[in-house]
Design a protein around this motif. Structure first.
Motif, PDB file in Angstrom:
ATOM      1  N   TYR B  18       0.859  -1.196   0.000  1.00  0.00           N
ATOM      2  CA  TYR B  18       0.000   0.000   0.000  1.00  0.00           C
ATOM      3  C   TYR B  18       0.897   1.249   0.000  1.00  0.00           C
ATOM      4  O   TYR B  18       2.130   1.137   0.154  1.00  0.00           O
ATOM      5  CB  TYR B  18      -0.957  -0.011   1.191  1.00  0.00           C
ATOM      6  CG  TYR B  18      -0.295   0.156   2.531  1.00  0.00           C
ATOM      7  CD1 TYR B  18       0.327  -0.919   3.169  1.00  0.00           C
ATOM      8  CD2 TYR B  18      -0.264   1.405   3.159  1.00  0.00           C
ATOM      9  CE1 TYR B  18       0.946  -0.744   4.398  1.00  0.00           C
ATOM     10  CE2 TYR B  18       0.352   1.578   4.383  1.00  0.00           C
ATOM     11  CZ  TYR B  18       0.957   0.502   4.997  1.00  0.00           C
ATOM     12  OH  TYR B  18       1.579   0.678   6.205  1.00  0.00           O
ATOM     13  N   GLY B  19       0.285   2.418  -0.153  1.00  0.00           N
ATOM     14  CA  GLY B  19       1.007   3.676  -0.355  1.00  0.00           C
ATOM     15  C   GLY B  19       2.226   3.915   0.518  1.00  0.00           C
ATOM     16  O   GLY B  19       3.349   4.035   0.017  1.00  0.00           O
ATOM     17  N   TYR B  20       2.009   3.953   1.844  1.00  0.00           N
ATOM     18  CA  TYR B  20       3.123   4.305   2.729  1.00  0.00           C
ATOM     19  C   TYR B  20       4.213   3.232   2.692  1.00  0.00           C
ATOM     20  O   TYR B  20       5.409   3.541   2.764  1.00  0.00           O
ATOM     21  CB  TYR B  20       2.614   4.502   4.158  1.00  0.00           C
ATOM     22  CG  TYR B  20       3.682   4.987   5.101  1.00  0.00           C
ATOM     23  CD1 TYR B  20       4.294   6.234   4.907  1.00  0.00           C
ATOM     24  CD2 TYR B  20       4.109   4.213   6.179  1.00  0.00           C
ATOM     25  CE1 TYR B  20       5.297   6.690   5.751  1.00  0.00           C
ATOM     26  CE2 TYR B  20       5.106   4.656   7.039  1.00  0.00           C
ATOM     27  CZ  TYR B  20       5.698   5.897   6.814  1.00  0.00           C
ATOM     28  OH  TYR B  20       6.679   6.342   7.652  1.00  0.00           O
ATOM     29  N   VAL B  23       6.373   3.879  -0.209  1.00  0.00           N
ATOM     30  CA  VAL B  23       7.280   5.016   0.068  1.00  0.00           C
ATOM     31  C   VAL B  23       8.500   4.529   0.853  1.00  0.00           C
ATOM     32  O   VAL B  23       9.652   4.843   0.511  1.00  0.00           O
ATOM     33  CB  VAL B  23       6.543   6.123   0.867  1.00  0.00           C
ATOM     34  CG1 VAL B  23       7.508   7.215   1.311  1.00  0.00           C
ATOM     35  CG2 VAL B  23       5.419   6.727   0.024  1.00  0.00           C
ATOM     36  N   LYS B  35      12.953   9.885  -2.002  1.00  0.00           N
ATOM     37  CA  LYS B  35      11.932  10.062  -0.962  1.00  0.00           C
ATOM     38  C   LYS B  35      10.666  10.555  -1.658  1.00  0.00           C
ATOM     39  O   LYS B  35      10.576  11.724  -2.035  1.00  0.00           O
ATOM     40  CB  LYS B  35      12.404  11.068   0.089  1.00  0.00           C
ATOM     41  CG  LYS B  35      13.557  10.550   0.920  1.00  0.00           C
ATOM     42  CD  LYS B  35      14.025  11.562   1.930  1.00  0.00           C
ATOM     43  CE  LYS B  35      15.175  10.983   2.753  1.00  0.00           C
ATOM     44  NZ  LYS B  35      15.786  11.957   3.646  1.00  0.00           N
ATOM     45  N   LEU B  36       9.721   9.642  -1.837  1.00  0.00           N
ATOM     46  CA  LEU B  36       8.514   9.972  -2.602  1.00  0.00           C
ATOM     47  C   LEU B  36       7.519  10.737  -1.737  1.00  0.00           C
ATOM     48  O   LEU B  36       7.284  10.371  -0.579  1.00  0.00           O
ATOM     49  CB  LEU B  36       7.846   8.695  -3.108  1.00  0.00           C
ATOM     50  CG  LEU B  36       8.640   7.832  -4.090  1.00  0.00           C
ATOM     51  CD1 LEU B  36       7.978   6.462  -4.237  1.00  0.00           C
ATOM     52  CD2 LEU B  36       8.715   8.525  -5.435  1.00  0.00           C
ATOM     53  N   THR B  37       6.939  11.787  -2.304  1.00  0.00           N
ATOM     54  CA  THR B  37       5.818  12.446  -1.618  1.00  0.00           C
ATOM     55  C   THR B  37       4.552  11.734  -2.074  1.00  0.00           C
ATOM     56  O   THR B  37       4.549  11.018  -3.095  1.00  0.00           O
ATOM     57  CB  THR B  37       5.721  13.934  -1.996  1.00  0.00           C
ATOM     58  OG1 THR B  37       5.418  14.026  -3.387  1.00  0.00           O
ATOM     59  CG2 THR B  37       7.014  14.683  -1.707  1.00  0.00           C
ATOM     60  N   ALA B  38       3.468  11.962  -1.332  1.00  0.00           N
ATOM     61  CA  ALA B  38       2.197  11.312  -1.707  1.00  0.00           C
ATOM     62  C   ALA B  38       1.763  11.774  -3.098  1.00  0.00           C
ATOM     63  O   ALA B  38       1.239  10.982  -3.886  1.00  0.00           O
ATOM     64  CB  ALA B  38       1.130  11.645  -0.671  1.00  0.00           C
ATOM     65  N   GLY B  39       1.999  13.054  -3.403  1.00  0.00           N
ATOM     66  CA  GLY B  39       1.608  13.588  -4.718  1.00  0.00           C
ATOM     67  C   GLY B  39       2.334  12.872  -5.847  1.00  0.00           C
ATOM     68  O   GLY B  39       1.730  12.464  -6.841  1.00  0.00           O
ATOM     69  N   THR B  40       3.643  12.689  -5.673  1.00  0.00           N
ATOM     70  CA  THR B  40       4.436  12.002  -6.703  1.00  0.00           C
ATOM     71  C   THR B  40       4.033  10.533  -6.790  1.00  0.00           C
ATOM     72  O   THR B  40       3.855   9.978  -7.877  1.00  0.00           O
ATOM     73  CB  THR B  40       5.941  12.089  -6.360  1.00  0.00           C
ATOM     74  OG1 THR B  40       6.270  13.447  -6.108  1.00  0.00           O
ATOM     75  CG2 THR B  40       6.805  11.567  -7.483  1.00  0.00           C
ATOM     76  N   LEU B  41       3.868   9.900  -5.620  1.00  0.00           N
ATOM     77  CA  LEU B  41       3.559   8.467  -5.587  1.00  0.00           C
ATOM     78  C   LEU B  41       2.251   8.155  -6.317  1.00  0.00           C
ATOM     79  O   LEU B  41       2.210   7.291  -7.197  1.00  0.00           O
ATOM     80  CB  LEU B  41       3.478   7.988  -4.131  1.00  0.00           C
ATOM     81  CG  LEU B  41       2.998   6.548  -3.960  1.00  0.00           C
ATOM     82  CD1 LEU B  41       4.044   5.572  -4.463  1.00  0.00           C
ATOM     83  CD2 LEU B  41       2.664   6.255  -2.505  1.00  0.00           C
ATOM     84  N   TYR B  42       1.181   8.871  -5.949  1.00  0.00           N
ATOM     85  CA  TYR B  42      -0.115   8.529  -6.542  1.00  0.00           C
ATOM     86  C   TYR B  42      -0.202   8.971  -8.004  1.00  0.00           C
ATOM     87  O   TYR B  42      -0.925   8.350  -8.782  1.00  0.00           O
ATOM     88  CB  TYR B  42      -1.260   9.075  -5.683  1.00  0.00           C
ATOM     89  CG  TYR B  42      -1.418   8.224  -4.444  1.00  0.00           C
ATOM     90  CD1 TYR B  42      -2.096   7.010  -4.505  1.00  0.00           C
ATOM     91  CD2 TYR B  42      -0.813   8.584  -3.239  1.00  0.00           C
ATOM     92  CE1 TYR B  42      -2.181   6.187  -3.387  1.00  0.00           C
ATOM     93  CE2 TYR B  42      -0.902   7.776  -2.118  1.00  0.00           C
ATOM     94  CZ  TYR B  42      -1.586   6.575  -2.200  1.00  0.00           C
ATOM     95  OH  TYR B  42      -1.661   5.752  -1.110  1.00  0.00           O
TER      96      TYR B  42
END
Lengths: 292, 108
Positions: B18-20, B23, B35-42
């Motif tokens: 899952y997302g975190y 990351v 270091k991925l931000t949520a914006g970049t990841l999704y």
């Protein structure tokens, strides 16, 4: 809901509504899990990431093939708006020439060419796009040649000034050409026919500022509504862009070559503002419109 | 293939995440470089889903937070393998040129 979650959810408004509906809860979960204990404010890094991600998602949506019809309809509406205003100006000049035949306020352009513009507008409103395009293109050529003629007035013979004046006539031709190629074609409302008459009435008013005020009220409305309907943003931008291009070219020519300014820099800036802001708001408000 | 995309795909080699978790795994894999931000990841995950390299696996709610698990598809594995091979080839070529030259070559 914690203050941090509330703030992250506010930042997620940067994303298109469709993506928020499917991803917001999952993204908030990830953001909260990444937060340190007791954190109340979004981290700058995450906030910038959401800003970039939101704008990227909106630009993707705006350039999506399903949006092409929306943009084309906006260009068409803007083109009809410009054409309606130009036709209103023509009606005003024709009325002036008829009431005062000894003095024409615009002698350079023969009246049949001007009348052709109004006919082209009516044809476009009636949905006869191809005929309208031909009539308008012929009129635009005629007007450009007439303005550029050496005996039309010394300042008008300047090529850039001719271009500045011609923008108003050529842009509707381009807008109609765009809509001709569009898969989404809809006959415009007949109410468009009222625009030239209303505009001629506004120009007829004694207050020289009235047309400017009306245009700015229109831009204000377009700015306010563009977030909800990107078609309005495009249409308003076409209108403002035409005005801006014409003003900027006139300023450049007259100020640089003849030593005086046709418009103050503040006037140009006020017209430049909606030209730039409207597409940005349209982009931010971009969404799939199911009813075209 | 951009670096964030590469490490997201690489992170999913371990199985659905899952997302975190993506990351954290991406950060570990890259030695703290990515270091991925949520914006970049999704943004990356949505694009990879559209391209068929990644698929949504399942969702669950833990401590009131929604988690969506993503898994690598066969196409994703192929794309990752191809990219890893390309990077390895490139790295080998550069290392070969970086090797100290023999004295005779260097002095000539």
């Amino acid at each position: 809901m914690s203050p941090l979650e509330r703030r992250y959810r506010r930042l997620l408004l940067l994303y298109p509504a469709e993506q928020r509906a499917t991803d917001a809860d999952v993204m908030v979960g990830t953001l909260l899990e990444a937060a340190v204990s007791g954190q109340r404010l979004p981290s700058v890094r995450e906030a910038l990431g959401l800003l970039a991600g939101g704008l990227r998602a909106r630009s993707l949506l705006a350039t999506d093939s399903s949006m092409q019809g929306v943009w084309r309809e906006g260009v068409h509406t803007g083109g009809l708006g410009v054409l309606g205003l130009v036709s209103g100006g023509v009606l005003y000049i024709l009325a002036q020439d008829l009431t005062n035949p000894d003095f024409s306020i615009s002698p350079a352009v023969p009246w049949p060419i001007r009348a052709g513009l109004v006919i082209g507008f009516v044809l476009a409103v009636l949905g006869l796009a191809r005929t309208a395009l031909t009539v308008l293109a012929v009129c635009a050529i005629g007007i450009t040649v007439a303005i550029a003629a050496p005996d039309s007035g010394s300042r008008w013979s300047d090529p850039v000034y001719v271009l500045a004046q011609s923008v108003w006539y050529w842009l509707p031709v381009v807008a109609l050409a765009v809509i001709r190629r569009s898969a989404v074609r809809r006959r415009p409302s007949r109410l468009w026919l009222l625009l030239p008459i209303l505009w001629a009435t506004v120009i007829e008013g004694t207050d020289v500022m009235a047309p400017t005020v009306v245009l700015f009220v229109t831009f204000g409305l377009a700015l306010g509504l563009s977030f909800f309907d990107p078609r309005l943003a495009v249409a308003g931008s076409v209108l403002a862009g035409t005005w801006f291009a014409s003003m900027a070219l006139a300023v450049l020519t007259l100020a640089a070559r003849n030593g005086y300014a046709a418009y103050s820099s503040a006037e140009v800036a006020w017209v430049a503002l909606p030209t730039v802001l409207l597409p940005v708001l349209g982009l931010l408000g971009a969404r799939r419109l199911t009813r075209l | 293939m951009h670096e964030p995309t590469y490490v997201v795909l690489a992170a999913l080699l371990e199985g659905p995440l899952y997302g975190y978790a993506i990351v954290k795994t991406a950060e570990e894999l890259s030695g703290g470089q990515v270091k991925l931000t949520a914006g970049t990841l999704y943004g990356a995950l949505n694009r990879l889903c559209r391209e068929g390299l990644v698929a949504e696996d399942h969702e669950e709610v833990v401590d009131g937070r929604k988690r969506r698990y993503y898994r690598l598809t066969e196409t994703g594995v192929e794309a990752l393998t191809s990219e890893a091979d390309r990077l390895a080839l490139l790295a080998d070529a550069v290392r070969a040129r970086l090797r100290p030259k023999s004295p005779s070559v260097a002095w000539s």
